[in-house]
Design a protein around this motif. Structure first.
Motif, PDB file in Angstrom:
ATOM      1  N   ILE A 370     -26.989 -22.532  -7.734  1.00  0.00           N
ATOM      2  CA  ILE A 370     -27.190 -21.744  -6.313  1.00  0.00           C
ATOM      3  C   ILE A 370     -26.995 -22.476  -5.091  1.00  0.00           C
ATOM      4  N   ILE A 371     -27.321 -23.767  -5.153  1.00  0.00           N
ATOM      5  CA  ILE A 371     -26.951 -24.869  -4.162  1.00  0.00           C
ATOM      6  C   ILE A 371     -26.275 -25.922  -4.540  1.00  0.00           C
ATOM      7  N   LEU A 372     -25.619 -26.447  -3.629  1.00  0.00           N
ATOM      8  CA  LEU A 372     -24.575 -27.458  -3.628  1.00  0.00           C
ATOM      9  C   LEU A 372     -25.107 -28.806  -2.742  1.00  0.00           C
ATOM     10  N   GLY A 373     -24.708 -29.879  -2.976  1.00  0.00           N
ATOM     11  CA  GLY A 373     -25.071 -31.162  -1.995  1.00  0.00           C
ATOM     12  C   GLY A 373     -24.036 -31.817  -1.371  1.00  0.00           C
ATOM     13  N   TYR A 374     -24.133 -33.022  -0.600  1.00  0.00           N
ATOM     14  CA  TYR A 374     -23.177 -33.706  -0.147  1.00  0.00           C
ATOM     15  C   TYR A 374     -22.327 -34.343  -1.176  1.00  0.00           C
ATOM     16  N   GLU A 375     -21.118 -34.746  -0.786  1.00  0.00           N
ATOM     17  CA  GLU A 375     -20.303 -35.245  -1.775  1.00  0.00           C
ATOM     18  C   GLU A 375     -20.995 -36.893  -2.143  1.00  0.00           C
ATOM     19  N   ASN A 376     -21.833 -37.233  -1.344  1.00  0.00           N
ATOM     20  CA  ASN A 376     -22.365 -38.620  -1.518  1.00  0.00           C
ATOM     21  C   ASN A 376     -23.750 -38.512  -2.239  1.00  0.00           C
ATOM     22  N   ASN A 377     -23.824 -37.460  -3.091  1.00  0.00           N
ATOM     23  CA  ASN A 377     -25.017 -37.011  -3.775  1.00  0.00           C
ATOM     24  C   ASN A 377     -26.356 -37.014  -2.946  1.00  0.00           C
ATOM     25  N   MET A 378     -26.289 -36.584  -1.744  1.00  0.00           N
ATOM     26  CA  MET A 378     -27.417 -36.346  -0.880  1.00  0.00           C
ATOM     27  C   MET A 378     -27.671 -34.597  -0.601  1.00  0.00           C
ATOM     28  N   TYR A 379     -28.701 -34.331  -0.461  1.00  0.00           N
ATOM     29  CA  TYR A 379     -28.976 -32.870  -0.199  1.00  0.00           C
ATOM     30  C   TYR A 379     -29.401 -32.708   1.040  1.00  0.00           C
ATOM     31  N   ARG A 380     -29.877 -33.525   1.856  1.00  0.00           N
ATOM     32  CA  ARG A 380     -30.385 -33.296   3.418  1.00  0.00           C
ATOM     33  C   ARG A 380     -31.322 -32.139   3.431  1.00  0.00           C
ATOM     34  N   ARG A 396     -25.695 -15.803  -4.402  1.00  0.00           N
ATOM     35  CA  ARG A 396     -25.556 -16.577  -5.652  1.00  0.00           C
ATOM     36  C   ARG A 396     -26.741 -16.173  -6.457  1.00  0.00           C
ATOM     37  N   THR A 397     -27.807 -15.979  -5.835  1.00  0.00           N
ATOM     38  CA  THR A 397     -29.217 -16.059  -6.527  1.00  0.00           C
ATOM     39  C   THR A 397     -29.189 -14.502  -6.817  1.00  0.00           C
ATOM     40  N   TYR A 398     -28.852 -13.518  -6.239  1.00  0.00           N
ATOM     41  CA  TYR A 398     -28.775 -12.290  -6.566  1.00  0.00           C
ATOM     42  C   TYR A 398     -28.067 -12.055  -7.755  1.00  0.00           C
ATOM     43  N   GLU A 399     -26.746 -12.494  -7.824  1.00  0.00           N
ATOM     44  CA  GLU A 399     -25.986 -12.533  -9.063  1.00  0.00           C
ATOM     45  C   GLU A 399     -26.184 -13.229 -10.255  1.00  0.00           C
ATOM     46  N   LYS A 400     -27.163 -14.220  -9.926  1.00  0.00           N
ATOM     47  CA  LYS A 400     -27.569 -15.031 -11.287  1.00  0.00           C
ATOM     48  C   LYS A 400     -28.924 -14.098 -11.808  1.00  0.00           C
TER      49      LYS A 400
END
Length: 469
Positions: A370-380, A396-400
């Motif tokens: 449902i969520i993605l992060g940064y390319e450097n393995n950070m979420y902020r 994304r949540t609805y379809e899940k």
């Protein structure tokens, strides 16, 4: 206008330690944040920066030095919140031997984290989840406001953990003299009612059965001179539309040792909505020593100040304009969702503590794609979230939960006047959001990259809940 006497001063002095201006001598070491990295959504801002920018806008009115983010102060705020949460202690003082102890007083803790400028001012708040709203609440209080607007400070760090919020300001010297009044001249959307969120309450000794307005302060910041007394002081706050003076209580800093060089003007009733008020202050202030004012050595300075401010037109105030963060959004969305919450000790993002209260929601959203992060393995986690990001994650949540939303070719269109600004990754989600009734597709600006306020977030979630019922 009512003048207060000194009879209850000692009661307030007992609480001064929580907010007192902490003085200590040592060298400085600054850690500042450089440019932000861009994640897969093109995100470039966060709530900490936005909070600092909001305070700097107020400071800029009086040409006060701008505040900059400081990592050492931020780390100090983080560990102090952990101390308060773990030990159930809402206080500036830490006790040796307890978990997360880093120093008894704020200056001990900032030294531990390599901050070495000679002045530190600590502010505490609780039961909040947003940096901006927390600081907006504190600046309404004259005692906290004194530090927030003090030109002495140039660095700021902040942290929120399990509802506890710590803000730390640091600096080394005042380079000039400043006459600062808040609300500032021609300020708009001023709240009509004062709600105290600080350990010191200016109305503590005031008997009133009604709501009261936000206190007004006049402060003269000076490097060395302390105002001993105010002479021939005349203060009025007048409703411009009716030309009637409102009832106020006046407390000066020579009557209250918890604050320096300040006149506090306390309204005894709430302000009216959408109303302009005029502040007038005249008199003379006498300092405890000779100071330089415009090249002349003197211990006296005249006050002759006039300004206006306008209250908000409704109960919508600046506190409701705070922007929601990525972690707040995901937590509330996962709480609404029926997706099973999962807990894990796996470190999925380097900047999300596995012991943080919202970790299970972030982890649940992540493993469900449902969520993605940064390319450097950070979420902020403290980053703000834009409108197109919000709808993408909602879909994304609805379809899940409820299955794929099928879109016909004839349904792949939007009438927003700024639709060309929508990122390519978000288009499909917006088509689907339109189909299920989550957004209304009309010829207006969608502002896809604008950040979502807490008020707008609440409205979006209310609509989402109606759809999934």
């Amino acid at each position: 206008m009512v003048m207060i006497n000194n009879s209850n001063k000692n009661q307030r002095i007992a609480y001064a330690l929580v907010f007192v201006l902490f003085l200590f001598i040592h060298l400085s070491m600054i850690n500042t944040v450089s440019g932000r990295e861009i994640d897969t959504f093109g995100f470039t801002d966060d709530e900490i920066n936005r909070t600092i920018n909001n305070i700097n806008k107020v400071r800029a009115v009086y040409d006060l030095p701008s505040l900059s983010y400081n990592e050492s102060l931020n780390k100090t705020a983080e560990t102090h919140n952990q101390y308060m949460a773990f030990n159930n202690s809402f206080s500036s003082i830490e006790e040796s031997g307890k978990t997360y102890f880093r120093g008894r007083y704020p200056w001990d803790r900032t030294t531990f984290n390599n901050y070495r400028k000679p002045y530190v001012f600590e502010l505490l708040n609780n039961n909040i989840s947003n940096y901006t709203s927390g600081l907006n609440q504190l600046i309404q209080n004259p005692y906290a406001r004194y530090g927030i607007l003090d030109p002495l400070y140039e660095d700021l760090g902040m942290n929120i953990y399990k509802g506890y919020a710590t803000y730390l300001l640091g600096g080394k010297s005042r380079s000039d003299q400043y006459e600062v009044v808040y609300p500032y001249n021609q300020q708009t959307d001023v709240g009509t009612i004062f709600t105290n969120k600080y350990i010191l309450n200016p109305y503590a000794d005031v008997k009133t059965n009604a709501f009261v307005g936000i206190p007004i302060t006049y402060t003269y910041y000076e490097e060395s001179g302390i105002i001993e007394r105010f002479n021939n002081l005349k203060v009025s706050v007048t409703n411009v539309s009716t030309d009637k003076e409102i009832d106020t209580l006046i407390i000066t800093s020579d009557q209250d040792r918890n604050i320096n060089n300040t006149i506090m003007i306390l309204p005894l009733k709430s302000y009216n909505y959408g109303t302009t008020y005029q502040i007038k202050i005249t008199g003379t202030m006498t300092f405890d020593r000779m100071i330089d004012i415009n090249g002349t050595q003197t211990n006296r300075k005249a006050i002759n100040y006039t300004s206006t401010f306008t209250t908000a037109s409704s109960s919508f105030t600046s506190n409701q304009q705070a922007y929601i963060t990525r972690s707040q959004f995901v937590e509330e969305l996962m709480k609404t969702s029926s997706i099973p919450k999962q807990e894990s000790l796996e470190i999925i993002f380097s900047d999300v503590n596995i012991n943080s209260p919202n970790y299970k929601y972030i982890y649940t959203a992540y493993i469900n794609d449902i969520i993605l992060g940064y390319e450097n393995n950070m979420y902020r986690p403290n980053a703000n979230i834009s409108r197109e990001q919000v709808y993408t994650i909602l879909i994304r949540t609805y379809e899940k939960e409820y299955g794929t939303i099928n879109i016909l070719s004839t349904e792949r269109s939007l009438r927003f006047t700024d639709k060309e600004k929508i990122s390519s990754y978000a288009l499909e989600s917006l088509y689907k959001a339109k189909k299920i009734g989550l957004i209304t597709d009309n010829a207006y600006q969608f502002n896809p990259s604008s950040y979502i306020t807490t008020l707008e977030f609440n409205n979006i979630m209310e609509q989402y809940k109606k759809i999934i019922k």
